[in-house]
Each structure stands twice: as C-alpha cells, then as structure tokens.
Design a protein around this motif. Sequence first.
Motif, PDB file in Angstrom:
ATOM      1  N   THR A 138      35.920  29.357  57.628  1.00 39.03           N
ATOM      2  CA  THR A 138      34.555  29.461  57.455  1.00 39.03           C
ATOM      3  C   THR A 138      33.870  30.749  57.179  1.00 39.03           C
ATOM      4  O   THR A 138      32.857  30.924  56.953  1.00 39.03           O
ATOM      5  CB  THR A 138      33.698  29.142  58.883  1.00 39.03           C
ATOM      6  OG1 THR A 138      34.177  29.765  59.888  1.00 39.03           O
ATOM      7  CG2 THR A 138      34.124  27.735  59.129  1.00 39.03           C
ATOM      8  N   THR A 139      34.840  31.872  57.027  1.00 37.11           N
ATOM      9  CA  THR A 139      34.364  33.145  56.783  1.00 37.11           C
ATOM     10  C   THR A 139      35.060  33.556  55.597  1.00 37.11           C
ATOM     11  O   THR A 139      34.967  34.814  54.853  1.00 37.11           O
ATOM     12  CB  THR A 139      35.075  34.144  57.640  1.00 37.11           C
ATOM     13  OG1 THR A 139      36.501  33.766  57.927  1.00 37.11           O
ATOM     14  CG2 THR A 139      34.202  34.029  58.955  1.00 37.11           C
ATOM     15  N   TYR A 140      35.549  32.447  54.412  1.00 37.86           N
ATOM     16  CA  TYR A 140      36.029  32.537  53.300  1.00 37.86           C
ATOM     17  C   TYR A 140      35.137  33.462  52.296  1.00 37.86           C
ATOM     18  O   TYR A 140      34.087  33.136  52.230  1.00 37.86           O
ATOM     19  CB  TYR A 140      36.352  31.479  52.722  1.00 37.86           C
ATOM     20  CG  TYR A 140      37.297  31.489  51.347  1.00 37.86           C
ATOM     21  CD1 TYR A 140      38.450  31.784  51.324  1.00 37.86           C
ATOM     22  CD2 TYR A 140      36.505  31.493  50.037  1.00 37.86           C
ATOM     23  CE1 TYR A 140      39.149  31.788  49.942  1.00 37.86           C
ATOM     24  CE2 TYR A 140      37.231  31.614  48.843  1.00 37.86           C
ATOM     25  CZ  TYR A 140      38.576  31.764  48.905  1.00 37.86           C
ATOM     26  OH  TYR A 140      39.250  31.967  47.606  1.00 37.86           O
ATOM     27  N   ALA A 164      41.555  39.989  61.625  1.00 38.85           N
ATOM     28  CA  ALA A 164      41.417  39.829  63.023  1.00 38.85           C
ATOM     29  C   ALA A 164      41.085  38.411  63.239  1.00 38.85           C
ATOM     30  O   ALA A 164      40.094  37.899  62.524  1.00 38.85           O
ATOM     31  CB  ALA A 164      40.417  40.687  63.353  1.00 38.85           C
ATOM     32  N   ARG A 165      41.761  37.917  64.398  1.00 36.55           N
ATOM     33  CA  ARG A 165      41.261  36.396  64.491  1.00 36.55           C
ATOM     34  C   ARG A 165      40.240  36.429  65.933  1.00 36.55           C
ATOM     35  O   ARG A 165      40.877  36.390  67.064  1.00 36.55           O
ATOM     36  CB  ARG A 165      42.443  35.446  64.800  1.00 36.55           C
ATOM     37  CG  ARG A 165      43.235  35.186  63.547  1.00 36.55           C
ATOM     38  CD  ARG A 165      42.497  34.094  62.839  1.00 36.55           C
ATOM     39  NE  ARG A 165      42.062  33.004  63.449  1.00 36.55           N
ATOM     40  CZ  ARG A 165      42.884  32.028  64.052  1.00 36.55           C
ATOM     41  NH1 ARG A 165      43.946  31.993  63.739  1.00 36.55           N
ATOM     42  NH2 ARG A 165      41.993  31.037  64.464  1.00 36.55           N
ATOM     43  N   VAL A 166      38.901  36.795  65.743  1.00 41.06           N
ATOM     44  CA  VAL A 166      38.184  36.961  67.149  1.00 41.06           C
ATOM     45  C   VAL A 166      36.831  35.826  66.629  1.00 41.06           C
ATOM     46  O   VAL A 166      36.119  36.181  65.686  1.00 41.06           O
ATOM     47  CB  VAL A 166      37.683  38.434  66.924  1.00 41.06           C
ATOM     48  CG1 VAL A 166      36.695  38.367  68.236  1.00 41.06           C
ATOM     49  CG2 VAL A 166      38.800  39.411  67.364  1.00 41.06           C
ATOM     50  N   ARG A 174      46.867  32.800  68.700  1.00 38.65           N
ATOM     51  CA  ARG A 174      47.770  32.769  69.855  1.00 38.65           C
ATOM     52  C   ARG A 174      49.367  32.627  69.419  1.00 38.65           C
ATOM     53  O   ARG A 174      50.052  33.311  70.028  1.00 38.65           O
ATOM     54  CB  ARG A 174      47.256  31.707  70.567  1.00 38.65           C
ATOM     55  CG  ARG A 174      45.989  31.969  71.380  1.00 38.65           C
ATOM     56  CD  ARG A 174      45.556  30.555  71.987  1.00 38.65           C
ATOM     57  NE  ARG A 174      45.096  29.720  70.770  1.00 38.65           N
ATOM     58  CZ  ARG A 174      44.667  28.455  70.923  1.00 38.65           C
ATOM     59  NH1 ARG A 174      44.614  27.988  72.321  1.00 38.65           N
ATOM     60  NH2 ARG A 174      44.542  27.571  70.038  1.00 38.65           N
ATOM     61  N   LEU A 175      49.508  32.037  68.415  1.00 32.34           N
ATOM     62  CA  LEU A 175      50.923  31.795  68.010  1.00 32.34           C
ATOM     63  C   LEU A 175      51.487  32.821  67.656  1.00 32.34           C
ATOM     64  O   LEU A 175      52.665  33.190  67.840  1.00 32.34           O
ATOM     65  CB  LEU A 175      50.812  30.486  67.066  1.00 32.34           C
ATOM     66  CG  LEU A 175      52.549  29.948  66.779  1.00 32.34           C
ATOM     67  CD1 LEU A 175      52.953  29.313  68.075  1.00 32.34           C
ATOM     68  CD2 LEU A 175      52.591  28.949  65.638  1.00 32.34           C
ATOM     69  N   PHE A 176      50.762  33.659  66.711  1.00 37.30           N
ATOM     70  CA  PHE A 176      51.323  34.890  66.339  1.00 37.30           C
ATOM     71  C   PHE A 176      51.236  35.817  67.547  1.00 37.30           C
ATOM     72  O   PHE A 176      52.537  36.828  67.503  1.00 37.30           O
ATOM     73  CB  PHE A 176      50.357  35.449  65.109  1.00 37.30           C
ATOM     74  CG  PHE A 176      50.919  36.807  64.665  1.00 37.30           C
ATOM     75  CD1 PHE A 176      52.125  36.956  64.098  1.00 37.30           C
ATOM     76  CD2 PHE A 176      50.288  37.798  64.714  1.00 37.30           C
ATOM     77  CE1 PHE A 176      52.662  38.253  63.531  1.00 37.30           C
ATOM     78  CE2 PHE A 176      50.549  38.938  64.230  1.00 37.30           C
ATOM     79  CZ  PHE A 176      51.786  39.269  63.548  1.00 37.30           C
ATOM     80  N   ARG A 177      50.125  36.223  68.136  1.00 33.97           N
ATOM     81  CA  ARG A 177      49.971  37.374  69.257  1.00 33.97           C
ATOM     82  C   ARG A 177      51.046  36.931  70.234  1.00 33.97           C
ATOM     83  O   ARG A 177      51.648  37.940  70.741  1.00 33.97           O
ATOM     84  CB  ARG A 177      48.663  36.933  69.858  1.00 33.97           C
ATOM     85  CG  ARG A 177      47.652  37.800  68.925  1.00 33.97           C
ATOM     86  CD  ARG A 177      46.051  37.935  70.063  1.00 33.97           C
ATOM     87  NE  ARG A 177      45.729  36.653  70.474  1.00 33.97           N
ATOM     88  CZ  ARG A 177      45.877  36.337  71.499  1.00 33.97           C
ATOM     89  NH1 ARG A 177      46.632  37.245  72.691  1.00 33.97           N
ATOM     90  NH2 ARG A 177      45.233  35.430  72.167  1.00 33.97           N
ATOM     91  N   THR A 252      37.457  39.739  58.909  1.00 34.49           N
ATOM     92  CA  THR A 252      37.741  38.844  60.274  1.00 34.49           C
ATOM     93  C   THR A 252      37.925  37.448  59.793  1.00 34.49           C
ATOM     94  O   THR A 252      36.921  37.178  58.939  1.00 34.49           O
ATOM     95  CB  THR A 252      36.453  38.983  61.101  1.00 34.49           C
ATOM     96  OG1 THR A 252      36.494  40.378  61.632  1.00 34.49           O
ATOM     97  CG2 THR A 252      36.430  38.198  62.383  1.00 34.49           C
ATOM     98  N   HIS A 253      38.677  36.382  60.329  1.00 36.49           N
ATOM     99  CA  HIS A 253      38.905  35.500  59.976  1.00 36.49           C
ATOM    100  C   HIS A 253      38.633  34.296  60.951  1.00 36.49           C
ATOM    101  O   HIS A 253      39.145  34.440  62.280  1.00 36.49           O
ATOM    102  CB  HIS A 253      40.456  35.180  59.642  1.00 36.49           C
ATOM    103  CG  HIS A 253      40.738  34.016  58.581  1.00 36.49           C
ATOM    104  ND1 HIS A 253      40.407  34.097  57.346  1.00 36.49           N
ATOM    105  CD2 HIS A 253      41.503  33.051  58.547  1.00 36.49           C
ATOM    106  CE1 HIS A 253      40.818  33.090  56.575  1.00 36.49           C
ATOM    107  NE2 HIS A 253      41.478  32.274  57.234  1.00 36.49           N
TER     108      HIS A 253
END
Length: 371
Positions: A138-140, A164-166, A174-177, A252-253
Amino acid sequence: MEYVQERIATLHDFDGTVPAAPTDRAAVVVPLTERDHASLAAERVFSRLERVDPARVYVALRAAPGQLRDVVRWVDSFDLEGEVLWCNAPAVESRLDERGLGGDAGKGRDPGKGRDVWLALGVAARHDYVVVHDADATTYSVAHVPKLLFPLANGFQFSKGYYARVENGRLYGRLFRLFVRPLLRALDAETDHLLVDYLLAFRYALAGEFAATSEVVRSLRVQPGWGLEIGTLGDAFDAAGFEGSAQVDLGTHEHDHRAVGGPEGLGDMCAEVGAALFRALAERGVDLDYDALSAAYRDVARATIDQYAADAAFNGLAYDPSGERDQVDQYAAAVRAPGEDRRLPAWNDCELDPETVRELSNGAIDEATAD
C-alpha cells in the motif's frame, strides 16, 4: 537517518530523489492471484507503474479460468505495456508436466508463487534488466523500480530493496526479525563461510523486491515456495558476489500480514525459508550441528527481543515481548536439515523454451476469454 555502508553497496534515500534509471530497457515481473487483482494495493501498484513506463510488465498470474477474463481486462485497463502470463493455464501445466516441472513434479503439492515468478523470469529475461516485486504494497512508489534499477546501470549485477516494516503503531517483519536475522547471527558464530557474511549484509533479506541483469536472472534456481527470497540470494552470491550486489532504501513498507499459525502462516513459511538457507549452505560444504544451532538461535533471538522492546518503547510503539518469545519457540522447529531439493532449474540449463511458455499462455488466454 543514517548513511552506513555494509559489505555490499548500500544506497540510501536521503531526500526522496528518484534516480535516473534505464526503465526503457527493463521488464517488471509482478506475481498476482485472482483474489489480489483490483485490490486497493494492486490498483496503486499498477497506476504507479503507468508513470514508471517500463519496457514491459509481465503479470505472473495464478487464476481459475472463470476469473481470467476479469483479470486480463483489469490489466489491460492500465496505460502500460502489460502482458499476462497465465502460469496455471492447462496448456502450460501440461507442458511443465512433460518436463517434470508441474505440480512439484507430480507429488500433488501446490508449486507456489516461486514457480510463477520463475516462469515470468524466463520470459522477462529477453530484456536487459528485470525487476521483481509483489502487488500488495500500500506504500508502493514510482521511485521503487528506478531505485532498484539504478545499481544495474552503474556496474552492479544484482540489487535488492530494504525498508522498515512499521505500521498501525507496531513493528512487523516478524519472520525476518525473529527468525532469519538471529539465525544468521547464530550461524556467523558457528561458521566463517562467506555466504553467511553475504546474507548478513542485506538489511532485509526477505524483501520480495529485487532487480538483476538478464544474465543473472537466467542463472537463478528458483525456489517454488516461500524460500524464494533466500534462495535467490544464495544464487546471487555466486553470480554477483559482494562487489556486484547492492541494496537500496525503499523507505517504509506496508502490506498484508500473515498469522503465525495455520496453513500458509509464518510457521509454514519459516520451515521453507530455513530449508532454503540450510540447503544453500550444505551445497557449499557447510556441515551443521542442528541441535546446537537451534539452541544458539534461541539465545540470539531472545536477546534480540529485548533490543526490539527498547526500540519500540523509544518510538512509542506497542510491543509484546512474551508473544514474540512464543514465536521464536515455534520458529526454532525449522532449524533442521533441509529436505528434498525442490528448486527449479536455471533458465540457462532448462530444456524448456521460455517463448514456448509465452505462446502457450497467450493461446490459452485467447481461448478462455473468447466471446
């Protein structure tokens, strides 16, 4: 804001500039399912691609015949050079079955998004450069494709996005972090293999946004499922290495989120991501003690949770340390020897002609959408 370099070139967005890039020599691959088309996020992505105006946009579509007409009309409604590649068209599936590449070689498993991307990569490699990204952000931004292409026009062979995934007042990714990053740090303490160093250099190794030269694209052995991103980096390590790789700041994504449990939840994804990583290490001669690694992973991940808790508090974000520790416990089950190798062959080594796939898809679309 920071400007630190990694072992790979790290290109930061300091002021929102859209860099000059060879979009006229590039194809963009966008995997799509019938349920995703016409969503607000997909509308945003394709309307922005109109303004980017790449040489071609290949929509790697997985859809039922009854939904095909609507999707094709929707893609055609945009002012861009778009082409739908119907990846699960009966004629395409039949040809893939003949080559032992259909339905995970007849084992009854869904071949997954990775196989759709693989099919589109073969066709898209006719162009000098290929960009791949999903249609759910949605931030493309109109800057994403030029940012990913810029390194390729400046001496690099592979580039990947990071962000950033915020959103909604909390941390995601989460899967990456909680799995990939702490696992790589645990591996770094166990082995000195350069592949681990390479993967650690990427700030978001699970980002789906990447670009590569056609030569690199044809060398990729694509994972058919959720191991796509890690598997791609493993091959990029061989094809481009540290000096030929770059990562670019995409800001931010925000996109769809998955539950931890259940079919196609983060737990299932984690198992495939882990398998892709461990297979890449095994084929390079790295022998692991998985029991010891699992314990080391838990230690690193739990320490990381304390760090994320501090970061979230600093930024006034909601954070659930207990819930994240539970996720770590679930993800630890994925620290095990990889199973069978399900990778698809590199197009350089594949007997199937990508143009044949394209022709079969076009014929099937014409037949299914005929009045």
